[in-house]
Design an enzyme around this catalytic site. Sequence first.
Site, mmCIF file in Angstrom:
data_model
loop_
_atom_site.group_PDB
_atom_site.id
_atom_site.type_symbol
_atom_site.label_atom_id
_atom_site.label_comp_id
_atom_site.label_asym_id
_atom_site.label_seq_id
_atom_site.Cartn_x
_atom_site.Cartn_y
_atom_site.Cartn_z
ATOM 1 N N SER A 14 24.935 44.855 31.258
ATOM 2 C CA SER A 14 24.221 46.154 31.116
ATOM 3 C C SER A 14 23.614 46.618 29.610
ATOM 4 C CB SER A 14 24.887 47.676 31.480
ATOM 5 O OG SER A 14 25.649 49.228 30.611
ATOM 6 N N ASP A 15 23.375 47.076 29.134
ATOM 7 C CA ASP A 15 22.077 47.971 28.410
ATOM 8 C C ASP A 15 23.354 48.850 27.805
ATOM 9 O OD1 ASP A 15 21.623 47.972 25.293
ATOM 10 O OD2 ASP A 15 19.775 47.352 26.542
ATOM 11 N N TYR A 16 23.255 49.566 26.514
ATOM 12 C CA TYR A 16 23.781 50.051 26.157
ATOM 13 C C TYR A 16 23.650 51.599 26.864
ATOM 14 C CZ TYR A 16 25.978 53.158 22.045
ATOM 15 O OH TYR A 16 27.034 54.118 21.456
#
Length: 657
Positions: free
Chosen positions: A292-294
């Site tokens: 996932s992204d942040y």
Amino acid sequence: MVRLFGGAIVLAALNGASAAAQERVAPRTPVMSAQAMHFVDSLLATMTLDEKLGQLTQVPGQGTPTGPKALPGGEDEIRAGHIGSFLGVYGAETTRELQRVAVESSPHHIPLLFSHDVIHGFRTIFPVPLGEAASWDPELAMRTARIAADEATSAGVHWTFAPMVDIARDPRWGRIVEGSGEDPYLGSILAAARVRGFQGDDLAANNTLMATVKHFVAYGAAEGGRDYNVADISPQTLHDVYLPPFHSAVDAGAWSVMASFNELGGTPMHVNGSLINGLLRAQWGWDGLLVSDYTGVLELLNHGVAGDSAEASRLSINAGVDVDMVSQFFRRALPGEVKAGRVTMATIDSAVRRVLLAKYALGLFADPYRYADVARERATLLTPANRAVAREMAREAIVLLQNAPVGARPVLPLSKSVASIAVIGGLAADAKSTNGNWWGDGRPEEAVTILDGIRRAVSRTTRVTYAKGVETTGNDTSGFAAARRAARAANVVIMVVGEREDQSAEAESRASIELSPAQEQLVRSVQAIGKPMVIVLMNGRPLAIPWIAEHVPAVVESWFLGSEMGNALADVLFGDTNPSGKLPVTFPRATGQVPTYYAHKHTGRPANADVKWTSKYNDLPFTPLYPFGHGLSYTTFAYGPVTLSSPTLGERDSLVV
């Protein structure tokens, strides 16, 4: 690479440059041996659900005066098996100690992954990716990624969140600086080159880095150029423009892919199973690690597709997300989802297997400390050889936008023995901005500023004066008088204008890509003095500079060039290097022209300046200020009479011109 430009010629040159590299491309799916699969499956069979979810959990580090560390309580979480990877923790000594806790004290002694945003260098900083793209040189881009991997791994890093391969055609979007510009073919060639540079020929070597291709997908199509915004594009545009660089990177053997923040066609990418599990995994045959992204999983609540952490976790892991960066939703919420039967243990096991296989491929089960060598770290970072490559790439990234004559000859190149030079603009002495955004472990004090580079290059008899003039933002004009005095006393003026490194970056979208009013006013004020003048643009996005283009004879696009910026720019300004950079993105005349890019689709009424009822604006030319591929050199060219090998051409004949 032969640097040619002109339609098919440059594409053929890029093809030729990448042909040899294509022979070295790894299989699309990360292929593991039967021994590796047996090891990982045997380990997986003994793990509890809590331990499995720990492997899917990535937590951030904490910045301290002595470097990044684990958050308070982090070592206890490692011992409990609640952490599979760290974000932003590096340093051979620090990572070695945290790895010791994991392999000696956690339930199954599973080593940790240490990840960091190694975007355009680690300690030696290279030009920002958009600047590197201006070199049109995939082999050189592969070399800079290789050096970045060598340095980062010496500091204990296993996993980088690069390359960013988002095609971007809206310069208002701050993250355009992180990619390769507007063209899917150029972007695809550079994506593959950087993956090969980071990962090398053997991921288990102690100087290779697991690459992450991001952001999947269409993040660069954010509406209005506003970061994190929705992307509303047609399936044809998705497949023709935004997917090709990802396909190229996957073909090059990329081990990791990151989901993007945006929604696409009404579906947030972190729950877009049709593109992650369907296209990426099933259709393309890729089975690497999807991160996932942040806080991307947490943000599904804001998207409105999930009502709580359990629903967000269920939707994203079922869609194909393996690792939850920062949110910690997976570890806390998925036990209940598994117990309720809404997430199968097979889905959990598939994600954990991909994490464990990545650790195996990196050689961490064989030697968890192989990347944490203090002596190697000291010997590897910022070496003279690395700085030499940084200077080479920085020279190749510089684009000569215009170079009109003043008197008998063009302004550039300048003579090193000119009596006096006035260097004007705060960016000329801004060491931090030379490194651009996402500077890894780069240090401003180790970078060569433009002012320093000019002073090093000129003769001992040349007098170089400096005046700050104005900040890149704000309206303080108190430095104008000193700037004008310096210009009047000089034989030539070099003025540096544009943006600080934090103005072309994530969450740095701009409604206007023109220069700030104070900078524009300073340029006009100094230009009116009448001295030969060079404008150096320092920026991470196209800027609209129509007045400068009309009134200043010489304009140089320098981007943010990294550790050797000042030396490389001086090499070009004083003629030691002939500029060869070409724009990887179009420069518009005004923000209102956006989006403007060379590969626009046909219309039934193409733009015609002489015909009203055509596709254009009424208040400025429809052409860009500087088109994609534009870039001059100090060489002059002339064409002689054209001769043909034959006056006729048959169906199967060849013709030599």
